[in-house]
Design an enzyme around this catalytic site. Structure first.
Site, PDB file in Angstrom:
ATOM      1  N   TRP A 188       0.854  -1.186   0.000  1.00  0.00           N
ATOM      2  CA  TRP A 188       0.000   0.000   0.000  1.00  0.00           C
ATOM      3  C   TRP A 188       0.889   1.234   0.000  1.00  0.00           C
ATOM      4  O   TRP A 188       1.767   1.382   0.847  1.00  0.00           O
ATOM      5  CB  TRP A 188      -0.934   0.048   1.211  1.00  0.00           C
ATOM      6  CG  TRP A 188      -1.652   1.368   1.270  1.00  0.00           C
ATOM      7  CD1 TRP A 188      -2.635   1.788   0.435  1.00  0.00           C
ATOM      8  CD2 TRP A 188      -1.391   2.455   2.171  1.00  0.00           C
ATOM      9  NE1 TRP A 188      -3.033   3.078   0.765  1.00  0.00           N
ATOM     10  CE2 TRP A 188      -2.269   3.508   1.831  1.00  0.00           C
ATOM     11  CE3 TRP A 188      -0.496   2.647   3.227  1.00  0.00           C
ATOM     12  CZ2 TRP A 188      -2.291   4.726   2.509  1.00  0.00           C
ATOM     13  CZ3 TRP A 188      -0.509   3.858   3.900  1.00  0.00           C
ATOM     14  CH2 TRP A 188      -1.405   4.879   3.545  1.00  0.00           C
ATOM     15  N   GLU A 230      -2.930  -3.066  -2.560  1.00  0.00           N
ATOM     16  CA  GLU A 230      -4.059  -2.477  -1.856  1.00  0.00           C
ATOM     17  C   GLU A 230      -4.381  -1.092  -2.416  1.00  0.00           C
ATOM     18  O   GLU A 230      -3.500  -0.265  -2.620  1.00  0.00           O
ATOM     19  CB  GLU A 230      -3.720  -2.360  -0.364  1.00  0.00           C
ATOM     20  CG  GLU A 230      -4.824  -1.769   0.482  1.00  0.00           C
ATOM     21  CD  GLU A 230      -4.440  -1.730   1.958  1.00  0.00           C
ATOM     22  OE1 GLU A 230      -5.257  -1.250   2.759  1.00  0.00           O
ATOM     23  OE2 GLU A 230      -3.318  -2.172   2.295  1.00  0.00           O
ATOM     24  N   LYS A 232      -6.974   2.553  -2.390  1.00  0.00           N
ATOM     25  CA  LYS A 232      -7.584   3.442  -1.408  1.00  0.00           C
ATOM     26  C   LYS A 232      -8.355   4.540  -2.119  1.00  0.00           C
ATOM     27  O   LYS A 232      -7.956   4.994  -3.199  1.00  0.00           O
ATOM     28  CB  LYS A 232      -6.523   4.049  -0.487  1.00  0.00           C
ATOM     29  CG  LYS A 232      -7.105   4.704   0.757  1.00  0.00           C
ATOM     30  CD  LYS A 232      -6.034   4.973   1.801  1.00  0.00           C
ATOM     31  CE  LYS A 232      -6.652   5.462   3.096  1.00  0.00           C
ATOM     32  NZ  LYS A 232      -5.671   5.649   4.172  1.00  0.00           N
ATOM     33  N   ASP A 263      -9.544  -3.491   1.513  1.00  0.00           N
ATOM     34  CA  ASP A 263      -9.544  -2.956   2.875  1.00  0.00           C
ATOM     35  C   ASP A 263     -10.926  -2.380   3.164  1.00  0.00           C
ATOM     36  O   ASP A 263     -11.437  -1.557   2.394  1.00  0.00           O
ATOM     37  CB  ASP A 263      -8.473  -1.875   3.019  1.00  0.00           C
ATOM     38  CG  ASP A 263      -8.314  -1.384   4.446  1.00  0.00           C
ATOM     39  OD1 ASP A 263      -9.307  -0.871   5.007  1.00  0.00           O
ATOM     40  OD2 ASP A 263      -7.210  -1.481   5.010  1.00  0.00           O
ATOM     41  N   HIS A 266     -11.268   1.452   2.898  1.00  0.00           N
ATOM     42  CA  HIS A 266     -10.650   2.163   1.782  1.00  0.00           C
ATOM     43  C   HIS A 266     -11.597   2.469   0.626  1.00  0.00           C
ATOM     44  O   HIS A 266     -11.151   2.828  -0.465  1.00  0.00           O
ATOM     45  CB  HIS A 266      -9.446   1.383   1.265  1.00  0.00           C
ATOM     46  CG  HIS A 266      -8.248   1.522   2.133  1.00  0.00           C
ATOM     47  ND1 HIS A 266      -6.975   1.221   1.695  1.00  0.00           N
ATOM     48  CD2 HIS A 266      -8.107   1.951   3.419  1.00  0.00           C
ATOM     49  CE1 HIS A 266      -6.107   1.435   2.673  1.00  0.00           C
ATOM     50  NE2 HIS A 266      -6.782   1.877   3.724  1.00  0.00           N
ATOM     51  N   HIS A 290      -8.080  -6.722   4.375  1.00  0.00           N
ATOM     52  CA  HIS A 290      -7.738  -5.976   5.572  1.00  0.00           C
ATOM     53  C   HIS A 290      -9.059  -5.601   6.229  1.00  0.00           C
ATOM     54  O   HIS A 290      -9.766  -4.703   5.761  1.00  0.00           O
ATOM     55  CB  HIS A 290      -6.914  -4.734   5.243  1.00  0.00           C
ATOM     56  CG  HIS A 290      -5.446  -5.003   5.230  1.00  0.00           C
ATOM     57  ND1 HIS A 290      -4.503  -3.996   5.264  1.00  0.00           N
ATOM     58  CD2 HIS A 290      -4.749  -6.163   5.218  1.00  0.00           C
ATOM     59  CE1 HIS A 290      -3.294  -4.537   5.254  1.00  0.00           C
ATOM     60  NE2 HIS A 290      -3.421  -5.839   5.217  1.00  0.00           N
ATOM     61  N   ASP A 298     -11.886   6.357   6.600  1.00  0.00           N
ATOM     62  CA  ASP A 298     -10.955   5.261   6.920  1.00  0.00           C
ATOM     63  C   ASP A 298     -10.311   5.505   8.279  1.00  0.00           C
ATOM     64  O   ASP A 298      -9.129   5.808   8.385  1.00  0.00           O
ATOM     65  CB  ASP A 298      -9.881   5.166   5.825  1.00  0.00           C
ATOM     66  CG  ASP A 298      -8.881   4.056   6.106  1.00  0.00           C
ATOM     67  OD1 ASP A 298      -9.273   3.037   6.684  1.00  0.00           O
ATOM     68  OD2 ASP A 298      -7.699   4.225   5.753  1.00  0.00           O
ATOM     69  N   ASP A 300     -10.143   3.326  10.867  1.00  0.00           N
ATOM     70  CA  ASP A 300      -9.505   2.138  11.457  1.00  0.00           C
ATOM     71  C   ASP A 300      -9.905   1.909  12.908  1.00  0.00           C
ATOM     72  O   ASP A 300      -9.059   1.736  13.782  1.00  0.00           O
ATOM     73  CB  ASP A 300      -7.981   2.247  11.331  1.00  0.00           C
ATOM     74  CG  ASP A 300      -7.518   2.042   9.901  1.00  0.00           C
ATOM     75  OD1 ASP A 300      -7.841   0.996   9.338  1.00  0.00           O
ATOM     76  OD2 ASP A 300      -6.846   2.929   9.355  1.00  0.00           O
ATOM     77  N   ASP A 330      -6.733  -4.871  10.387  1.00  0.00           N
ATOM     78  CA  ASP A 330      -5.972  -3.625  10.264  1.00  0.00           C
ATOM     79  C   ASP A 330      -6.742  -2.503  10.952  1.00  0.00           C
ATOM     80  O   ASP A 330      -7.690  -1.963  10.388  1.00  0.00           O
ATOM     81  CB  ASP A 330      -5.743  -3.290   8.789  1.00  0.00           C
ATOM     82  CG  ASP A 330      -4.953  -1.991   8.602  1.00  0.00           C
ATOM     83  OD1 ASP A 330      -4.403  -1.489   9.592  1.00  0.00           O
ATOM     84  OD2 ASP A 330      -4.895  -1.496   7.461  1.00  0.00           O
TER      85      ASP A 330
END
Length: 423
Positions: A188, A230, A232, A263, A266, A290, A298, A300, A330
């Site tokens: 990424w 990955e 985004k 992800d 993302h 992820h 995003d 997380d 993640d």
């Protein structure tokens, strides 16, 4: 916390009800116990890493909160991992970023890392009987400060990051050989512009050329290394233009025969990666996940046992994708106990995975094939009230980890004895 007697009674009751639906709970538990979930090391220290004294993450990465007890060294991260892993059922791996290299006082930059800077991790993983996954770290470095790494127009910077990617693939190959498990390597890159660019093409051409240089440098057996890209939607400091968009990364992965990483944070907030899994696997051999929880963006957050987490695991299990999907977590939260954040997220992932294995989906699929959508909906809804909690408690007990919220007492004790004493 349920007693042994309550667990046994609950399990017998659940087993009878699930059997009536055509589900062998013992067989489902066995299958679930063989599917690995990769736990991310960077929750322990707020993504700071161990390869520099930069004091924090940068380059599109930010962690909020300042809960006491952040791990400051590789040894402290592994100490925290040992505690967390002892409280989580199922098969586990551990996911490293290259920024967790341990340099031993030497001046070695990321374009020159070898397996030697990760031998503490290899020795620990071997003792713990764990596989390791890996990620090149294209952030938190002086050569990432202008927002560009592989797509940089500065050849010196681009070449540096190309070498970093090459070295990481070699390190991942060594992880696999020494630990006997495939290493998934996720690429990424945070490259992009904060404001509207005048040229959207050149950075993407440079990114493709750089990726070609990395992946063509050495052919590595896919049984040892799973290369994955990955994408985004946007990131901090690159709100207007992300080089590695979904279209670019997926197109590259498809055209080069490598894996693609989905992800959960993302994409647009209304896009769910659970809806993308079966679509991607029509064209790809493997994908990497992820699993995160974005709140409005995003962000997380620690994953909860929500509809999307369950839908992700349902897609993997119902479609027999367990051999084609690598599951990794993640997230990074510094507002709560970091070990607890690991345990909560990992137990939720394992819970959703087990729930997918015991789900009596066959009858609903039969009804669907007969275009009896009334029965399909009725069955899917009725299945939600089956006594899964009794199955989960029995699974945890069988795996030798705490049932209920007993694990929290152990984390609180560790916080009192260890974490609270850190600077």
């Amino acid at each position: 916390m349920p007693t042994e007697k309550q667990i046994a009674q609950g399990y017998d009751y659940a087993k009878e009800l699930y059997a009536a639906k055509g589900v062998d709970i013992d067989a489902a538990m066995e299958k679930a116990s063989k599917v690995a979930v990769s736990m991310h090391c960077w929750q322990a220290d707020d993504v700071v890493g161990t390869d520099s004294d930069n004091g924090g993450a940068s380059g599109g990465i930010a962690t909020t909160g300042n809960y006491p007890g952040r791990a400051r060294t590789g040894d402290e991260i592994r100490q925290d991992l040992n505690v967390a892993l002892s409280l989580i059922p199922g098969k586990k791996k551990v996911n490293l970023h290259a920024s967790y290299a341990e340099l031993g006082g030497k001046k070695i930059d990321r374009d020159a890392y070898t397996i030697e800077q990760f031998m503490n991790w290899v020795d620990w993983a071997k003792d713990a009987k764990l596989g390791l996954d890996f990620n090149p770290t294209y952030f938190s470095h002086p050569y990432a400060e202008d927002g560009f790494t592989l797509a940089s127009a500065d050849k010196k910077i681009q070449d540096f990051w190309i070498e970093h990617g090459k070295r990481c693939r070699e390190i991942g190959e060594e992880f696999a050989k020494r630990l006997g498990e495939q290493c998934a390597i996720n690429f990424w890159m945070p490259d992009g512009y904060k404001d509207i660019p005048a040229d959207t093409v050149a950075p993407r051409k440079r990114m493709i050329e750089a990726l070609d240089a990395i992946f063509s440098a050495k052919k590595i057996d896919k049984c040892l290394v799973l290369d994955s890209l990955e994408s985004k939607l946007f990131g901090l400091g690159v709100e207007s233009y992300t080089v590695g968009s979904h279209e670019l990364m997926m197109g590259y992965a498809l055209s080069r025969g490598i894996s693609y990483t989905l992800d959960a944070g993302h994409f647009h907030p209304t896009e769910m990666i659970s809806a993308k899994i079966s679509a991607c696997l029509q064209y790809m051999d493997n994908i990497l996940l992820h699993v995160s929880r974005g709140v409005r963006w995003d962000s997380d957050h620690v994953i909860t046992w929500d509809d999307e987490l369950q839908n992700i695991m349902n897609e993997i299990v119902r479609n027999d994708y367990t051999g084609r999907v690598c599951i990794a977590l993640d997230y990074f939260d510094a507002s709560i106990n970091r070990v607890a954040a690991w345990v909560i997220g990992m137990r939720n992932a394992q819970k959703a995975l087990l729930r997918a294995f015991v789900d009596p989906i066959c009858a609903a699929r039969k009804a669907e094939s007969e275009m009896d959508y009334t029965t399909r909906l009725a069955l899917l809804e009725e299945n939600k009230t089956l006594p899964f909690s009794a199955v989960w408690d029995a699974y945890c007990a069988k795996q030798g980890v705490p049932t209920g919220d007993e694990w929290l007492c152990k984390v609180k004790e560790y916080e009192k004895d260890v974490l609270s004493k850190r600077g």
